[in-house]
Write a protein that holds these residues in place. Structure first.
Motif: not given
Length: 328
Positions: A96-98, A122-126, A129-130, A138-142
């Motif tokens: 959740d913090a991530q 930053v896409i690779p790090s995002v 994290a997903a 699904p929210v990290p992928w959004r």
């Protein structure tokens, strides 16, 4: 913000009357009863309530709530990040913090003149994290979809992220909004394609799902496209579908209580679309239902008036004036 929290409960009680809320009682982006304590605690530098809130949405698969709460917490962290910094230092592996940190990163870069390049970086790090968030959220992928859209990612890359999001939740509203906006950005005059996508998604969604309102979002995209107007040729072409989108959203609005902060964004967007379609009497009813709750979206998207609260109040006054003169 704290004063708004204290005023919120009293304003909510008053707004259950059919009378419209006075201008002094209108609240911009007021949190609901679940989010408010987390924001109050964050203002004191405490992350525990935010952690508990997001953990609960994850465990209960409340993806639309999780998405909205993450966005609001990240927005708060843009100016006050001490609580998030402490949270990440205390438990760096907390999903959740991530999630909040990834959302914050994308938001901070979004309004930069160098947005495209910064988001590409930053896409690779995002995405990492997903992937670490597991097989159901699904929210990290959004968040990754938004980053890809801002980075002007190629279609194949965006589609790969989209598949990951819908595999986890085929009816997640936020992921569909990201895809709709990507489609609209790729072809600003592709109103038919946007409406096709939104209508198909809404048709397959459960009756009470927020995704049922996606055609309303597509209608907004059509009405606010460059050069669009309520009486323009492109809008006339799609007018029956725009009316149908407003009708669908009206039915969804009716399923929520009067003066419900959760339904406020839906109702604010519905007011915007109804006014643009010159359906003022129905817009007045939605204004009554939304009570004192104003949301920055869609009013902040009005280039003619970047003040969302001022724009809402002006539209509300215009609706009342139409009704007083007997216009529909």
């Amino acid at each position: 913000m704290l004063r708004a929290f204290l005023r919120s409960a009293a304003a909510r009680a008053r707004s259950r009357s059919p009378r419209p809320a006075p201008d002094d009682d209108v609240l911009l982006d007021a949190p609901d009863d679940r989010l408010a304590p987390a924001l109050v605690a964050a203002a004191r530098g405490e992350h525990g309530p935010a952690a508990g809130l997001l953990s609960g949405t994850r465990e209960n698969a409340e993806w639309d709530h999780r998405d909205r709460y993450t966005t609001r917490l990240a927005a708060f962290a843009r100016s006050r990040s001490e609580w998030l910094d402490t949270w990440r230092a205390t438990d760096p592996d907390d999903p959740d913090a991530q999630l909040v940190a990834a959302r914050l990163t994308v938001d901070r870069h979004w309004y930069s003149p160098a947005r495209t390049e910064l988001l590409r970086q930053v896409i690779p790090s995002v995405v990492a994290a997903a992937e670490a968030a597991g097989p159901v959220d699904p929210v990290p992928w959004r968040t990754a979809l938004d980053a890809a859209r801002g980075a002007r990612a190629p279609h194949a890359e965006f589609e790969r992220l989209w598949e990951q999001a819908v595999r986890r939740s085929p009816h997640h509203y936020g992921s569909h909004v990201a895809a709709l906006e990507y489609l609209a950005d790729a072809s600003p005059v592709a109103h038919g394609e946007c409406l096709d996508f939104a209508e198909t998604a809404a048709q397959d969604a459960p009756e009470d799902a927020l995704l049922r309102a996606l055609p309303l979002r597509a209608a907004f995209t059509c009405l606010t496209a460059t050069g669009a107007s309520a009486d323009g040729a492109s809008v006339r072409t799609y007018r029956p579908r725009l009316d149908d989108a407003a009708d669908r959203a009206t039915a969804l609005s009716a399923a929520h209580p009067v003066a419900d902060p959760w339904a406020a964004e839906l109702r604010n967007l519905l007011v915007y679309v109804l006014v643009r379609l010159e359906r003022h009497r129905e817009a007045a009813e939605q204004l009554r239902l939304t009570g004192p709750y104003v949301t920055s979206f869609p009013w902040e998207r009005d280039a003619a008036d970047p003040d969302p609260l001022g724009r809402f109040l002006q539209v509300r006054a215009d609706v009342r004036a139409h009704l007083e003169t007997g216009s529909h």
